[in-house]
Motif scaffolding. Structure first.
Motif, PDB file in Angstrom:
ATOM      1  N   CYS A 169       0.820  -1.203   0.000  1.00 10.80           N
ATOM      2  CA  CYS A 169       0.000   0.000   0.000  1.00 10.80           C
ATOM      3  C   CYS A 169       0.858   1.260   0.000  1.00 10.80           C
ATOM      4  O   CYS A 169       0.397   2.333  -0.425  1.00 10.80           O
ATOM      5  CB  CYS A 169      -0.902   0.032   1.240  1.00 10.80           C
ATOM      6  N   VAL A 170       2.077   1.136   0.491  1.00 12.60           N
ATOM      7  CA  VAL A 170       2.957   2.288   0.690  1.00 12.60           C
ATOM      8  C   VAL A 170       3.993   2.410  -0.419  1.00 12.60           C
ATOM      9  O   VAL A 170       4.272   3.505  -0.918  1.00 12.60           O
ATOM     10  CB  VAL A 170       3.644   2.190   2.064  1.00 12.60           C
ATOM     11  N   ASP A 171       4.573   1.285  -0.823  1.00 15.95           N
ATOM     12  CA  ASP A 171       5.601   1.267  -1.863  1.00 15.95           C
ATOM     13  C   ASP A 171       5.401   0.047  -2.746  1.00 15.95           C
ATOM     14  O   ASP A 171       5.344  -1.082  -2.255  1.00 15.95           O
ATOM     15  CB  ASP A 171       7.004   1.223  -1.246  1.00 15.95           C
ATOM     16  N   ASP A 172       5.309   0.297  -4.059  1.00 17.15           N
ATOM     17  CA  ASP A 172       5.148  -0.802  -5.014  1.00 17.15           C
ATOM     18  C   ASP A 172       5.538  -0.286  -6.393  1.00 17.15           C
ATOM     19  O   ASP A 172       5.702   0.920  -6.596  1.00 17.15           O
ATOM     20  CB  ASP A 172       3.691  -1.302  -5.016  1.00 17.15           C
ATOM     21  N   THR A 173       5.664  -1.185  -7.351  1.00 12.78           N
ATOM     22  CA  THR A 173       6.009  -0.789  -8.710  1.00 12.78           C
ATOM     23  C   THR A 173       4.781  -0.421  -9.538  1.00 12.78           C
ATOM     24  O   THR A 173       4.900   0.206 -10.590  1.00 12.78           O
ATOM     25  CB  THR A 173       6.782  -1.911  -9.425  1.00 12.78           C
ATOM     26  N   THR A 174       3.615  -0.836  -9.078  1.00  6.30           N
ATOM     27  CA  THR A 174       2.358  -0.524  -9.766  1.00  6.30           C
ATOM     28  C   THR A 174       1.280  -0.228  -8.729  1.00  6.30           C
ATOM     29  O   THR A 174       1.479  -0.397  -7.527  1.00  6.30           O
ATOM     30  CB  THR A 174       1.884  -1.706 -10.639  1.00  6.30           C
ATOM     31  N   GLY A 175       0.111   0.176  -9.225  1.00  8.17           N
ATOM     32  CA  GLY A 175      -1.072   0.290  -8.374  1.00  8.17           C
ATOM     33  C   GLY A 175      -0.963   1.332  -7.289  1.00  8.17           C
ATOM     34  O   GLY A 175      -0.286   2.355  -7.416  1.00  8.17           O
ATOM     35  N   GLN A 176      -1.645   1.063  -6.180  1.00  5.20           N
ATOM     36  CA  GLN A 176      -1.782   2.040  -5.117  1.00  5.20           C
ATOM     37  C   GLN A 176      -0.451   2.409  -4.482  1.00  5.20           C
ATOM     38  O   GLN A 176      -0.195   3.573  -4.173  1.00  5.20           O
ATOM     39  CB  GLN A 176      -2.750   1.510  -4.049  1.00  5.20           C
ATOM     40  N   GLY A 177       0.389   1.409  -4.278  1.00  7.84           N
ATOM     41  CA  GLY A 177       1.690   1.685  -3.688  1.00  7.84           C
ATOM     42  C   GLY A 177       2.548   2.572  -4.562  1.00  7.84           C
ATOM     43  O   GLY A 177       3.283   3.434  -4.079  1.00  7.84           O
ATOM     44  N   ARG A 178       2.478   2.385  -5.886  1.00  6.13           N
ATOM     45  CA  ARG A 178       3.226   3.250  -6.813  1.00  6.13           C
ATOM     46  C   ARG A 178       2.671   4.668  -6.766  1.00  6.13           C
ATOM     47  O   ARG A 178       3.439   5.640  -6.735  1.00  6.13           O
ATOM     48  CB  ARG A 178       3.147   2.687  -8.232  1.00  6.13           C
ATOM     49  N   TRP A 179       1.335   4.805  -6.777  1.00  8.28           N
ATOM     50  CA  TRP A 179       0.757   6.146  -6.656  1.00  8.28           C
ATOM     51  C   TRP A 179       1.223   6.823  -5.379  1.00  8.28           C
ATOM     52  O   TRP A 179       1.569   8.022  -5.394  1.00  8.28           O
ATOM     53  CB  TRP A 179      -0.782   6.077  -6.659  1.00  8.28           C
ATOM     54  N   PHE A 180       1.247   6.080  -4.261  1.00  6.01           N
ATOM     55  CA  PHE A 180       1.632   6.689  -2.994  1.00  6.01           C
ATOM     56  C   PHE A 180       3.093   7.127  -3.019  1.00  6.01           C
ATOM     57  O   PHE A 180       3.454   8.141  -2.420  1.00  6.01           O
ATOM     58  CB  PHE A 180       1.379   5.718  -1.840  1.00  6.01           C
ATOM     59  N   ASP A 224       5.052   0.946   8.327  1.00  8.14           N
ATOM     60  CA  ASP A 224       5.486   1.387   6.997  1.00  8.14           C
ATOM     61  C   ASP A 224       4.798   2.694   6.612  1.00  8.14           C
ATOM     62  O   ASP A 224       5.435   3.614   6.097  1.00  8.14           O
ATOM     63  CB  ASP A 224       5.173   0.318   5.948  1.00  8.14           C
ATOM     64  N   LEU A 225       3.490   2.759   6.838  1.00 12.99           N
ATOM     65  CA  LEU A 225       2.742   3.971   6.509  1.00 12.99           C
ATOM     66  C   LEU A 225       3.190   5.143   7.378  1.00 12.99           C
ATOM     67  O   LEU A 225       3.429   6.249   6.880  1.00 12.99           O
ATOM     68  CB  LEU A 225       1.243   3.726   6.676  1.00 12.99           C
ATOM     69  N   LEU A 226       3.304   4.926   8.660  1.00 11.06           N
ATOM     70  CA  LEU A 226       3.718   5.995   9.567  1.00 11.06           C
ATOM     71  C   LEU A 226       5.078   6.525   9.193  1.00 11.06           C
ATOM     72  O   LEU A 226       5.298   7.747   9.129  1.00 11.06           O
ATOM     73  CB  LEU A 226       3.720   5.490  11.002  1.00 11.06           C
ATOM     74  N   SER A 227       6.018   5.626   8.902  1.00  8.47           N
ATOM     75  CA  SER A 227       7.371   6.057   8.549  1.00  8.47           C
ATOM     76  C   SER A 227       7.388   6.857   7.250  1.00  8.47           C
ATOM     77  O   SER A 227       8.121   7.860   7.131  1.00  8.47           O
ATOM     78  CB  SER A 227       8.290   4.838   8.407  1.00  8.47           C
ATOM     79  N   ALA A 228       6.584   6.427   6.283  1.00  4.09           N
ATOM     80  CA  ALA A 228       6.504   7.149   5.005  1.00  4.09           C
ATOM     81  C   ALA A 228       5.986   8.572   5.210  1.00  4.09           C
ATOM     82  O   ALA A 228       6.476   9.523   4.596  1.00  4.09           O
ATOM     83  CB  ALA A 228       5.623   6.391   4.020  1.00  4.09           C
ATOM     84  N   LEU A 229       4.981   8.726   6.067  1.00  5.56           N
ATOM     85  CA  LEU A 229       4.443  10.064   6.339  1.00  5.56           C
ATOM     86  C   LEU A 229       5.435  10.926   7.118  1.00  5.56           C
ATOM     87  O   LEU A 229       5.557  12.119   6.856  1.00  5.56           O
ATOM     88  CB  LEU A 229       3.131   9.938   7.113  1.00  5.56           C
ATOM     89  N   GLN A 230       6.147  10.308   8.043  1.00  3.73           N
ATOM     90  CA  GLN A 230       7.136  11.062   8.805  1.00  3.73           C
ATOM     91  C   GLN A 230       8.253  11.611   7.907  1.00  3.73           C
ATOM     92  O   GLN A 230       8.772  12.698   8.131  1.00  3.73           O
ATOM     93  CB  GLN A 230       7.733  10.178   9.899  1.00  3.73           C
ATOM     94  N   GLU A 231       8.567  10.881   6.848  1.00  6.26           N
ATOM     95  CA  GLU A 231       9.623  11.294   5.937  1.00  6.26           C
ATOM     96  C   GLU A 231       9.262  12.537   5.140  1.00  6.26           C
ATOM     97  O   GLU A 231      10.149  13.258   4.661  1.00  6.26           O
ATOM     98  CB  GLU A 231       9.967  10.152   4.979  1.00  6.26           C
TER      99      GLU A 231
END
Length: 249
Positions: free
Chosen positions: A177-188, A239-246
């Motif tokens: 959901c946070v990091d991916d090569t496609t889909g929602q994680g890529r958008w995020f 993972d989500l919290l860390s991504a937002l903190q960054e």
């Protein structure tokens, strides 16, 4: 929402600032009363005049919000009136004005920017989610946002103003959901990159660990986009919290 309920859809009759049960004048009057009520509260620093403008059925007819036409459904006209009503009561408040089509579209600001009674108070607000895009290319993605609302940040133009990314969010069920090569994680990944490159301030949807009541909601069920867990005692996803903190400025 003019009617107390969960937001938002094209069929809830709340896509505009008025409907068959709630007039524009009542909307303005209520803003005046609300601002007066909280005028002495130092932590109330601004108001968002309306959430996610969209089509609505008024008088049995589907009405789409416009910008700069001067008509009854002209959001630029109504937002200016709403902003000046607020500023008449408290000239210190910031005024957040969302775009059309679920806050995705501020393109008409280029030709019809708002002018408020108190300078330096206007902030345009945009929303963005994964389902608003079909690309995995950052260059295409960033161009889409630049065209829709990012251009407003360009310096020394007649329309130049601050932008607030008022809503964006992703699921917390897996790291994809946070990091991916496609889909929602890529958008995020891409929206975080755009935030960083443009030093945007933002509000994440949502912090809640559980759902509220309302149409399409189940009270106390898991909020799948929430930062918090269902006990509201910690993060639902590190993972989500860390991504937002960054991306916190």
């Amino acid at each position: 929402m003019s009617d107390s309920d969960w937001c938002c859809s094209d069929s809830d009759q709340n896509g505009l600032w008025y409907n068959d049960r709630y007039s524009e004048q009542k909307w303005l009057s209520d803003w005046s009363s609300l601002v007066l009520r909280y005028k002495s509260q130092p932590y109330v620093i601004g108001v968002d005049l309306r959430n996610e403008l969209r089509s609505s059925t008024i008088g049995g007819k589907v009405t789409v919000p416009a910008w700069g036409t001067g008509a009854t459904n002209d959001w630029a006209r109504a937002a200016t009136a709403g902003a000046n009503t607020v500023l008449n009561v408290n000239p210190s408040l910031l005024i957040f004005v969302e775009g059309l089509n679920y806050a995705l579209d501020l393109t008409k600001v280029a030709t019809s920017p708002l002018t408020l009674s108190v300078p330096g108070r206007l902030i345009y607000s945009a929303h963005d989610y994964s389902w608003d895009h079909v690309t995995n290319s950052y260059s295409i993605f960033s161009s889409e946002l630049d065209e829709a609302w990012g251009f407003i940040m360009k310096s020394n133009e007649s329309y130049t103003a601050p932008i607030w990314l008022g809503e964006f969010g992703t699921c917390h069920s897996s790291s994809d959901c946070v990091d991916d090569t496609t889909g929602q994680g890529r958008w995020f990944q891409m929206i975080r990159q755009y935030i960083t490159e443009n030093t945007l301030n933002w509000g994440y949807w949502a912090i809640d660990g559980t759902q509220s009541s309302g149409t399409g909601r189940t009270y106390d069920a898991e909020e799948s986009y929430g930062v918090l867990n269902m006990q509201w005692s910690g993060p639902a996803s590190q993972d989500l919290l860390s991504a937002l903190q960054e991306i916190m400025l």
